[in-house]
Design an enzyme around this catalytic site. Sequence first.
Site, PDB file in Angstrom:
ATOM      1  N   LYS A  74       0.844  -1.207   0.000  1.00 44.60           N
ATOM      2  CA  LYS A  74       0.000   0.000   0.000  1.00 44.60           C
ATOM      3  C   LYS A  74       0.873   1.249   0.000  1.00 44.60           C
ATOM      4  O   LYS A  74       1.884   1.292   0.704  1.00 44.60           O
ATOM      5  CB  LYS A  74      -0.906  -0.038   1.242  1.00 44.60           C
ATOM      6  N   SER A 149      -9.801   1.603   2.882  1.00 42.32           N
ATOM      7  CA  SER A 149      -8.952   2.389   2.019  1.00 42.32           C
ATOM      8  C   SER A 149      -7.919   1.589   1.228  1.00 42.32           C
ATOM      9  O   SER A 149      -7.424   2.085   0.226  1.00 42.32           O
ATOM     10  CB  SER A 149      -8.212   3.428   2.859  1.00 42.32           C
ATOM     11  N   SER A 173      -9.831  -0.776   7.075  1.00 40.87           N
ATOM     12  CA  SER A 173      -9.258  -0.527   5.751  1.00 40.87           C
ATOM     13  C   SER A 173      -8.545  -1.719   5.110  1.00 40.87           C
ATOM     14  O   SER A 173      -8.177  -1.655   3.940  1.00 40.87           O
ATOM     15  CB  SER A 173      -8.290   0.655   5.803  1.00 40.87           C
TER      16      SER A 173
END
Lengths: 494, 107
Positions: A74, A149, A173
């Site tokens: 990420k 997210s 997330s």
Amino acid sequence: MNASELAGRVRTGETRAVDVLEQHLRAIEECDGELHAFLTVLGDTARSEAREIDRRLGAGEDPGPLAGVPVAVKDNLCTRGVPTTCASRILEGWLPPYDATVVKRLRGAGAVVVGKTNLDEFAMGSSTENSAFGPTRNPHDPRRVPGGSSGGSAAAVAAGLVPIALGSDTGGSIRQPAALCGVVGLKPTYGTVSRYGLVAFASSLDQVGPFARTVADAATLFDVISGHDPLDSTSLERPNPLALARLEEGVDGMRVGVVVELLDGADASVVKRVHEAAEALAAAGANVEECSVPEVSYALPAYYLLAPAEASSNLARYDGVRYGLRVDASSAEAMNGATRAVGFGPEVKRRIMLGTYVLSAGYYDAYYGQAQKVRTLIIRAFARAYEQADVLLGATTPTTAFELGSKVDDPLAMYLSDVCTVPTNLAGHPAITVPFGVDDLALPVGVQLLAPALGETSMFQAAAVIEGAAPAGALPQICAPTIGAGPTSTRGER
Amino acid sequence: MNEHGSARSERLTREDAAYVARLARVDLTEDELDLYAGQLAAVLDHAAQVAAIATSGVEPTAHTLPLRNVLRDDVVRPSLEREEVLAQAPRAEDGRFWVPRILGESP
């Protein structure tokens, strides 16, 4: 092919790390135009890492349990000399001078970092639509969101572009996008995985964790990234719960509580899948009982006071002075305000405003202080529930993947998609989502297991049983031709 | 949501939003102030649920670990290279970050 199979083939010399890498880079090349899971793809550095793995194997060394496995990270995890944007204009072009501890651990286990994945700006969001660089699509239906997210990591794993990936989970997330994309996602116990080099959103809630297509791969990745790190002052100095080594021990005699509040308001198709998962655990010997943890329903409003408060403080560092964007102005204060106006997107501004408001004089006790006390009540409620149960079971998300644009103008509606995941973060506990069949639209459904702090071992054991009993998933519409059949066929065989 | 409209505007006005934006050092346009005042009021209405929960005598939780202070020996160790760090700054000069004047009058 999943990560443990790939590592096995690389370690035995059946295949070379460089060939594994090229196959995955081709898949990314073919699919990511439509998917947009990646913000940066690391062709050259990944190739040199893969060559080094092959060289070490040739010299008789063992690179580790993830030898030659391509992994995506990420883009809020720092990678030295490689852009780390947090999907924000304010960090566009920034090259971190150090690697996050988890990135070092991945490489230490033989993994090859192939790219940085898309996210909601600074991990604030539940759909990846808040990325400054455009949304990621759900591989199961490109008109729908992958969740967020960590939507880029979830989509990349679901589509077969990488077997495993890292995300971060502040209020769901990792678990929410994993559920919406039909993959496994783990939020570890707070303090088990280093946050050094994870760009801070809400420091008391943030935790790094794995995405994978199988529970065993998630366990392997957890074992690799967890462990004490002196560079993170909130890192636990105690032995980690074992995940992979005890994965297959089953659930005979395990006490499982199905939390009614984690099913309240969920779609009927989701509730049905959770009950089927509960039946699978019971069939494997677990003592399954329904239970109530009413305080869980306080978690969402408390979270949306606490997380923005911490965020407003953490994001004060983006002031145009030391890194990232600067909009020039005649005074420092004018430069700060202009830089942040241009650099931050709407959701980040909203949360900074909200956090600043609830921390401001006159409101601090009523909002922030009260939410911290409610957090204590939630922790106590979980402690009572875990007197009767070893693990808890519920929905991961109230709905399956929703359409792009459907919630983006209504922040509160978007926040409600975190209702089943935030309680865990407030308590600092671990939780994992396991794909369990599909709904009427053939969209993936995830079921969530929760455990007390450091309860990962039992939680993984229950997750493995649920995975083994899961109805067949659907093949993603966007997927790598050579790899995409992997997760479905794996589950179909069981 | 609409029936809360008046409650919302009482809870967070456009002027409140402008004040908060100033505290947070984010320049907002007039349109943004209108938008955020309404949206923040809606979120605060939802969050106000916590106000109704009985918490007398309950200690607040700031973080979940049983940690107090984490100490280590004060030993000199390598840190980040200054040049590498400054290379990422929007503007640097003589080994330092360059910023507009903060104290006193601008030159």
